[in-house]
Design an enzyme around this catalytic site. Structure first.
Site, PDB file in Angstrom:
ATOM      1  N   LYS A  86      -5.280   5.578   9.259  1.00 51.54           N
ATOM      2  CA  LYS A  86      -4.896   4.215   9.627  1.00 51.54           C
ATOM      3  C   LYS A  86      -3.724   4.210  10.611  1.00 51.54           C
ATOM      4  CE  LYS A  86      -6.543   2.177   5.292  1.00 51.54           C
ATOM      5  NZ  LYS A  86      -6.169   1.533   4.034  1.00 51.54           N
TER       6      LYS A  86
ATOM      7  N   SER B 238      -7.663  -2.907   0.821  1.00 50.76           N
ATOM      8  CA  SER B 238      -6.441  -2.642   1.584  1.00 50.76           C
ATOM      9  C   SER B 238      -6.118  -3.718   2.623  1.00 50.76           C
ATOM     10  CB  SER B 238      -6.523  -1.265   2.260  1.00 50.76           C
ATOM     11  OG  SER B 238      -7.615  -1.197   3.131  1.00 50.76           O
TER      12      SER B 238
END
Length: 775
Positions: free
Chosen positions: A721, A678
Site C-alpha cells: 500500500k 481497510s
C-alpha cells in the site's frame, strides 16, 4: 411414400452409416458436431446423420459427405472425460440434403425427409425377393459367425420389404460405399435387389476366408508344437547352465536391484516382481507392465544425491548476482546452509513465496538451486485438477505411469533437488480427485520420507528435497496445505529498485536477445525512470521488461534500416519508441476536495490507491454504495455512518442528517471488484468531509479498519500500500497505530519521501486528513 421438408442440424459421421429403425450409440468429439447436438437438444431432438466419403478427413466441408442420410431422434446424451459426448440415436426416416443453410458453428441443412406410410401387401415378385434376401442372410450368419442366429427369428417376422432391407443392413458388416448404396435405394424392391447382390458377394468372401482360416489353423498347430519343443530346450539349457533370453533379463534386473541402496521392503517387492516376470510367458501382456515397473524402480535416485555447496559466502555471491533485492528469501536460504553445515541430517525446508506477478518468485528458485549446487525441477500446478498428476496411476490401468513428482525425481537424478511447485494457488479439483489433498503428504516434513506413489506402491523418501512453492495470494490455498509451509512474502519493488533491476538484468538480457551490443544502444537512468513511471503500473517488472524489449526492437529496426551504429534513447525521444504515456500522475486527484478521500488497497498484483467519493443529497437517509464493493466493504461503510451519527455534536453535523439526506458513496473503477475492511477510515473521512463541507487534504492517503466507537484497527499489506502511495506522489500516509511494526519493511528512501502518521482513533485521522480553517 411421401416427403416433407425440414431444417435441422447435420453431423457427418466417420466410418459409420445409420439406417432407419436402427438404434445405435457413437461418440462425438468435434466442436461442430457437439454444437449440432446441443442445437438439436434445444429443439425437437431431431438430427440428420450422414456418412463422410473419406473417414480420414477431420474437418469435413459440404463436398466431403453424402447427400443421402438418415433423420434420427436423439434418445440419450452422456458426457465422457476429455470433452467427448456419447449419444444414443434411433433412425427414423431417409432424407436427402436439398440445401446447406449454414456451416458455422455447426452444419444446418434443409432436408427432404421421405416418410414411409404403412406398406401395402407385397406382390409375388417382392415376396420372392424378400425370401431370397432372408436366405442370403441366413447363409451369411452360418459362414461368418459374426451375427447371433437368434436374429433370424426377429427378421423372419418382418413383412415390410423396405424395413426388412434396412434391418438386415444394420446387422451385416459392409464397406461404407456399399451401405451408402443401400441407403440411397429409396424404392423397397430396388433396395432388396442391391442388398441381395452385396450379400452374395459377402458370402463368397466369407467362404474364401474360411478356407484361409483352416490353413492358418494347421500352421498355428505347427507353431505351438515348435514352442513346446523350444520350452523343452530352455529347460535343458537351464539344467546345463546355459540360460538366455528372459531368464538372463530377470537376473540382470535382480542384480541391479541388489546393488541399489533402497529400503528393504522396496527391494523385496521389486525382487518378487522380477521373479514373477520369470514365471510369465514372454508373449504375455503382463510382462511389459512388470518390465516398465522394474525399470522405474531401478532408474529412481534411491541413493544418489548431490553434495551441497556449504560455502555461505559463495552462495551469497551467486544469489546477489542473479537477483536484486528479495533479502528475506536470500537470508532464509543462507540460514538453511549454515544449519546444514552444523547438522548434517537436517530435513529440507518447505518454503512458500507469496507475492504479486513479475517479482521473481520462479527465477529465485532456480538461483537457489544454483547457489547450493543442487539439481532443479519445476512442476507447474496451474489448472491441475487430477490427483493422478501427483500420485500417479495404479498399475491395473493400461498405460499407467508414476505421478509427476516421482517422474521429476527420476528426471533430476538426485534425491535432494530443489523442487519448485509453481502457482500452487491455481490448483483445482473435480471428479478425478483433489490434487491439493494429495500434496499434503508431499509437503509435510513428518510424512514425506515415506511418500507412496500409486504406480510404485512403495515408499520413496522426499525428506531431503528442498520444496519451494509460489503463489500470488494465500486466499486460494487450502488451510491444511498452507499450514505445512513457511510463508515468505515478496512485496513489490520501489521505483529505485526497478531502475537497478533494469540496469543490471533486463537491459543487458534484452539487448543480447535482440542481437545488439552495448555500444549500439544506451538507456539512461532517467529514461528507465520514465518507462517505469509513464508506461507501467505494476508491483513486479514483467511489463517493464516488455517495454524495454519494445524499445530494443525499434532500435534494432532503426540500426538496420537507417544504417546507423548507435541509438541513444532519452526521455524526450522515448514516446517515439513506446507511444503516448499510458499513465500520468493526476494532479487533480491530489487537490483538496470536499467529499473525496484517498485510500490504500492491497490486491494480488500489488498495492493500489482508491479515490472514495461521497455526495450528500436531499432525501430520507438512504445509503447507496457503488463501485462493485464486497460485503465486508459495505459493512465498513455502514459502521462508519453509525460512528458519525454518534458524534454529530462534536463534528458539528446536523443530528437529523440520517433522515433528511441521502448519501451516495462511490469507489471509481466500478468494473473491478473491491472488498476488505481497510477502507473503513477512508470512507468515514469522505462522509464527514461531505457533511461538514471541509475539504480533505489531497496529499494524504490512509488505510485502516474503523469500529463503532471510532477506534482504528490494524490491516495487512502495508508495504504494498505504501509503494502504491509513493507511485501516486502522496506526501502523508495515515496508518493504524498497531501497524508500526511493519515499518521495518518500508525502504528508507520512501520513509524520507512520505510522512507516516500512526493513529489510534478517528479523531486523530480527521486532525490530519481534513483541511482546518475552511468550512
Amino acid at each position: 411414400m411421401k416427403s416433407n421438408k425440414r431444417t435441422i442440424p447435420l453431423i457427418p459421421l466417420r466410418g459409420l452409416s445409420i439406417f432407419p429403425y436402427m438404434v445405435i450409440h457413437f461418440d462425438v468429439g468435434r466442436d461442430k458436431s457437439v454444437n449440432a447436438l446441443e442445437e438439436a437438444m434445444v429443439n425437437d431432438s431431431m438430427i440428420f446423420l450422414t456418412s463422410q466419403k473419406e473417414a480420414r478427413i477431420d474437418m469435413p466441408t459440404v463436398d466431403d459427405f453424402y447427400e443421402v442420410g438418415t433423420v434420427c431422434k436423439i434418445k440419450q446424451m452422456l458426457k465422457l472425460p476429455g470433452d467427448t459426448i456419447r449419444v444414443l440415436v434411433e433412425g427414423i426416416n431417409r432424407g436427402k440434403v436439398r440445401e446447406i443453410i449454414q456451416e458455422e458453428p455447426y452444419f444446418e441443412a434443409e432436408i427432404e425427409e421421405f416418410v414411409y406410410e404403412k406398406e401395402v401387401e407385397a406382390n409375388k415378385e417382392m415376396k420372392a425377393m424378400m425370401r431370397m434376401v432372408i436366405d442370403n442372410f441366413e447363409e451369411y450368419i452360418k459362414a461368418g459367425n459374426k451375427v447371433s442366429p437368434d436374429v433370424l427369428v426377429s427378421i423372419s417376422e418382418i413383412n415390410e420389404p423396405g424395413r426388412l432391407a434396412d434391418v438386415i443392413s444394420s446387422y451385416i458388416q459392409l464397406k461404407p460405399e456399399d451401405k451408402q448404396k443401400i441407403l440411397e435405394a429409396f424404392n423397397p424392391y430396388a433396395r432388396l435387389e442391391v442388398l441381395h447382390i452385396i450379400l452374395e458377394e459377402e458370402i463368397e468372401v466369407l467362404e474364401i476366408e474360411e478356407e484361409i482360416n483352416n490353413r492358418v489353423k494347421s500352421q498355428i498347430n505347427k507353431v505351438q508344437k515348435e514352442y513346446y519343443l523350444k520350452e523343452q530346450i530352455k529347460a535343458i539349457q537351464k539344467e546345463l547352465g546355459e540360460e538366455e533370453g528372459l531368464e538372463a533379463e530377470v537376473d540382470e534386473y535382480i542384480e541391479k536391484i541388489q546393488e541399489i541402496n533402497m529400503p528393504e521392503e522396496v527391494k523385496e517387492k521389486s525382487i518378487k516382481e522380477a521373479e514373477r516376470l520369470r514365471r510369465l510367458s514372454p508373449s504375455s501382456a503382463e510382462t511389459g507392465v512388470i518390465r516398465n515397473y522394474l525399470e522405474w524402480i531401478i532408474e529412481l535416485p534411491w541413493d544418489t544425491e548431490t553434495k551441497d555447496r556449504l560455502d555461505i559466502k559463495k552462495s551469497r555471491e551467486i544469489l546477489e548476482k542473479d537477483h536484486y533485492g528479495l533479502e528475506d528469501v536470500k537470508e532464509r536460504i543462507l540460514e538453511y546452509l549454515a544449519i546444514r553445515k552444523l547438522a548434517k541430517n537436517m530435513k529440507g525446508p518447505i518454503l512458500c513465496l507469496v507475492g504479486p506477478p513479475g517479482v521473481g518468485k520462479t527465477s529465485i528458485a532456480k538461483s537457489i538451486a544454483k547457489a547450493i549446487n543442487r539439481k532443479f525441477v519445476r512442476m507447474s500446478l496451474g489448472g491441475v485438477r487430477d490427483e493422478a498428476e501427483i500420485r500417479g496411476h495404479r498399475r491395473t490401468y493400461v498405460g499407467a505411469i508414476p505421478g509427476r513428482i516421482v517422474s521429476s525425481m527420476k528426471k533430476a537424478g538426485s534425491k535432494n533437488p530443489v523442487f519448485l511447485f509453481d502457482e500452487i494457488d491455481k490448483l483445482n479439483s473435480d471428479f478425478r480427485g483433489d490434487p491439493a489433498s494429495a500434496l499434503l503428504e508431499v509437503l509435510d516434513p513428518e510424512q514425506n520420507n515415506t511418500f507412496t506413489d500409486h504406480f510404485l506402491e512403495a515408499p520413496f523418501d522426499l525428506s531431503k528435497v528442498m520444496f519451494i512453492t509460489t503463489a500470488n495470494s494465500l486466499n486460494n490455498i487450502p488451510r491444511p496445505l498452507l499450514d505445512r509451509m513457511e510463508v515468505i512474502r515478496i512485496s513489490g519493488y520501489t521505483e529505485e529498485e526497478k531502475v537497478e533491476i533494469a540496469k543490471r538484468y533486463l537491459v543487458p538480457k534484452q539487448r543480447k536477445e535482440h542481437g545488439l551490443k552495448e555500444k549500439n544502444v544506451s538507456l539512461s537512468d532517467n529514461t528507465l525512470e520514465a518507462i517505469i513511471e509513464n508506461y507501467t503500473r505494476e508491483a513486479g517488472v514483467r511489463n517493464l521488461e516488455r517495454n524495454i524489449a519494445n524499445v530494443m526492437r525499434k532500435v534494432a529496426k532503426r540500426i538496420v534500416e537507417e544504417n546507423i551504429k548507435s541509438v541513444k534513447v532519452n526521455t524526450r525521444t522515448l514516446s517515439n519508441y513506446l507511444g503516448t504515456p499510458k499513465f500520468r500522475r493526476s494532479e487533480t486527484e491530489r487537490e483538496d476536495q470536499i467529499g473525496l478521500a484517498t485510500g490504500l488497497a492491497w490486491t494480488a498484483v500489488g498495492g493500489e490507491t482508491l479515490s472514495i467519493e461521497v455526495t450528500p443529497m436531499p432525501g430520507k437517509g438512504k445509503l447507496q454504495l457503488t463501485g462493485k464493493l464486497g460485503d465486508v466493504m459495505k459493512e465498513s461503510a455502514v459502521t462508519g455512518i453509525s460512528y458519525i451519527r454518534s458524534k454529530v455534536e462534536e463534528l458539528e453535523i446536523d443530528k437529523d442528517f440520517h433522515t433528511k439526506r441521502d448519501l451516495h458513496i462511490h469507489v471509481p473503477e466500478g468494473a473491478i471488484p473491491k472488498d476488505g475492511p481497510s477502507a473503513g477510515i477512508t470512507m468515514a473521512t469522505a462522509v464527514i468531509s461531505a457533511l461538514t463541507d471541509i475539504p480533505v487534504n489531497g496529499d494524504v492517503a490512509m488505510t485502516g479498519e474503523i469500529t463503532l466507537r471510532g477506534r482504528v484497527l490494524p490491516i495487512g499489506g502495508v508495504k504494498e500500500k505504501v509503494l502504491a502511495a509513493n507511485r501516486l506522489g502522496i506526501k502523508k500516509v495515515l496508518l493504524p497505530w498497531d501497524n508500526k511494526k511493519d515499518m521495518d519493511e518500508i525502504p528508507d528512501k520512501i520513509k524520507k519521501n512520505i510522512e507516516f502518521v500512526f493513529v489510534k482513533t478517528m479523531d486523530e485521522v480527521l486532525d490530519h486528513a481534513l483541511v482546518k480553517g475552511e468550512k
